[in-house]
Design an enzyme around this catalytic site. Structure first.
Site, PDB file in Angstrom:
ATOM      1  N   ASN A 138       0.822  -1.219   0.000  1.00  0.00           N
ATOM      2  CA  ASN A 138       0.000   0.000   0.000  1.00  0.00           C
ATOM      3  C   ASN A 138       0.861   1.275   0.000  1.00  0.00           C
ATOM      4  OD1 ASN A 138       1.084  -0.107   2.524  1.00  0.00           O
ATOM      5  ND2 ASN A 138      -0.860  -0.072   3.645  1.00  0.00           N
ATOM      6  N   GLU A 145       1.115   4.618   7.341  1.00  0.00           N
ATOM      7  CA  GLU A 145       0.103   4.075   6.450  1.00  0.00           C
ATOM      8  C   GLU A 145      -0.482   5.172   5.546  1.00  0.00           C
ATOM      9  OE1 GLU A 145       0.245   1.012   6.405  1.00  0.00           O
ATOM     10  OE2 GLU A 145      -0.569  -0.033   8.145  1.00  0.00           O
TER      11      GLU A 145
END
Ligand code: PGA
Length: 247
Positions: A138, A145
């Site tokens: 990702n 994140e």
């Protein structure tokens, strides 16, 4: 300024290049502060580095090692923990003294304290000399994140769904992964050198986005394009979707 790119034939060549780079940093600055990722990408780099250090005998006794991240709630005895990985692949073979190793304690009941202590250590050492990092599917670096605040230093984070799923590969049995503790984007931006390692076709799409897409916190690794001395070291498979290929 920017993220330079080195494309090599295979995982072994990537790992040898990275091990040479780390070795040279150790030789040039025997008091360096080095931040290390875990995971499949750097595994062979660390094996090569152990070999080089055993044969080349640089003084590693004054190097300080810190961990990039850790799974919250996972004990260091678990073979899937970042702690276990670094001891097994690097610190034990090199007999690094405990007092030169600072890893997040993911079982601490005061994780904010863990973050403050890590940030203080990095400040006392005048910053990180080298960060060795991988890239998540990702686009994360450490547990920074997608959507991460680029102003953060060490912090605790709720893990992205992709991270929870992909992260199972490190564990012997299905493991409940919820949060991570990680160095932040400010550490990455301010490190003297950053080496991003990626190999394999599975990483080709996220590598393309990282190097050729928009610089955005939706793909955290794109922040490396704002760095002064960051390098992506890729094998041909990870680089296979790049428009401009440099060997
Ligand atoms: P990997 O992990 O090296 O095991 O692919 C990379 C990451 O998630 O940061």
């Amino acid at each position: 300024m920017g993220l330079s790119v080195k494309i090599l034939n295979d995982y072994k060549a990537v790992s040898q290049f990275a091990a040479d780079f780390i070795f040279n940093v150790i030789r040039e600055k025997p008091t360096a502060l080095i931040a290390l990722a875990t995971g499949n990408s750097p595994q062979l780099t660390y094996a090569s580095l152990v070999n080089k250090v055993i044969h080349g005998k640089p003084d590693v006794s004054q190097i300080t090692f810190i961990g990039l991240d850790e799974w919250v709630g996972i004990p260091s005895s678990d073979s899937g923990s970042c702690h276990h990985f670094l001891f097994h692949h690097l610190f034990e073979p090199l007999r690094i003294s405990q007092k030169r190793i600072h890893l997040f304690d993911a079982l601490s009941d005061d994780l904010q304290r863990e973050c403050i202590d890590m940030d203080n250590l990095i400040s006392e050492k005048n910053g990180i000399d080298l960060m060795v990092v991988g890239i998540g599917m990702n686009g994360h670096i450490g547990f920074n994140e997608p959507g991460v605040d680029w102003n953060l230093h060490s912090h605790v984070v709720n893990l992205d769904t992709i991270t929870k799923t992909v992260g199972q590969k490190y564990f012997d049995k299905v493991t409940n992964l919820t949060q991570g503790i990680t160095l932040g984007m400010q550490h990455i931006l301010n490190a003297r050198y950053v080496l991003l390692l990626a190999n394999g076709l599975a990483k080709s799409e996220i590598i393309k986005q990282t190097l050729e897409g928009e610089v955005t916190n939706a793909v955290p690794a794109t922040i490396l394009r704002l760095h002064t001395h960051a390098m992506a070291v890729l094998d041909v498979d990870a680089a296979s979707k790049l428009t401009a290929k440099k060997m």
